[in-house]
Design a protein around this motif. Sequence first.
Motif, short mmCIF file in Angstrom:
data_model
loop_
_atom_site.label_atom_id
_atom_site.label_comp_id
_atom_site.label_asym_id
_atom_site.label_seq_id
_atom_site.Cartn_x
_atom_site.Cartn_y
_atom_site.Cartn_z
N VAL A 40 -34.52 21.37 53.09
CA VAL A 40 -33.21 21.14 53.97
C VAL A 40 -33.34 20.19 55.04
CG1 VAL A 40 -31.29 22.28 55.36
CG2 VAL A 40 -32.11 23.59 53.59
N HIS A 46 -26.46 21.97 57.63
CA HIS A 46 -27.15 22.49 56.49
C HIS A 46 -28.34 23.08 56.98
CE1 HIS A 46 -24.77 19.40 55.12
NE2 HIS A 46 -23.67 20.32 53.92
N ARG A 47 -28.99 22.79 57.46
CA ARG A 47 -29.98 22.91 58.19
C ARG A 47 -29.81 24.34 58.71
NH1 ARG A 47 -35.49 21.95 57.16
NH2 ARG A 47 -37.22 22.55 59.00
N ALA A 50 -28.57 27.15 56.46
CA ALA A 50 -29.92 27.70 55.78
C ALA A 50 -30.72 29.24 56.29
CB ALA A 50 -30.53 26.61 55.24
#
Length: 193
Positions: A40, A46-47, A50
């Motif tokens: 990622v 998004h990181r 996640a």
Amino acid sequence: AERAKAPQSLAVALTGFGSLYVFIALAAGKNPPSFLFDAVPAHTVHRRLAGFFLWVHVVVSYAINSQAICASMDRIFFYQWQPVRHWPDHRRWMLLTGIMAATAFFVANAIPFFQDLVSFIGALTSVPLTLLLPAVFHRRVQGVPIWWPTFNSLGSYALLVFSTVFMVTATLGSVYSILSDWEHHTGGFFSCH
């Protein structure tokens, strides 16, 4: 909760999780990094998302495993220990879960490289669960001495010896790898990578 619906619930959960893992494996591409989280992009939403889901996964997994192991430890030996035998259940449970949390923290931070941690846990648990314990249980059911070979139980005795040697050598190899990583890489004891 209805016990009769447990198999259906388990089937739905395993299908869902299995499908999700297959999706993640396919989405990772042909050459994913060894730690899938590194796939990622850094410094993105998004990181962070996640990371949040990874944290939730670890917390839930730890909570489930901790409950099972603490219940077993309490039932098998902790409840029998005279100093805590007459403690209220909640006090005994608090001490057990505190010991488990401290132990988990110590092990996770004492082995700074994730690959070494997985290797060490695998060496200590995989071989006994898949090879050693079945041989011991078979010999127990057959009524033969566990560490004494007999003509009728040579196969289970060979598996017993092999799995013991395999477990010891795998554990020693894992410990050697941990020590080698401590010596040759930056960081050391309590510096997680």
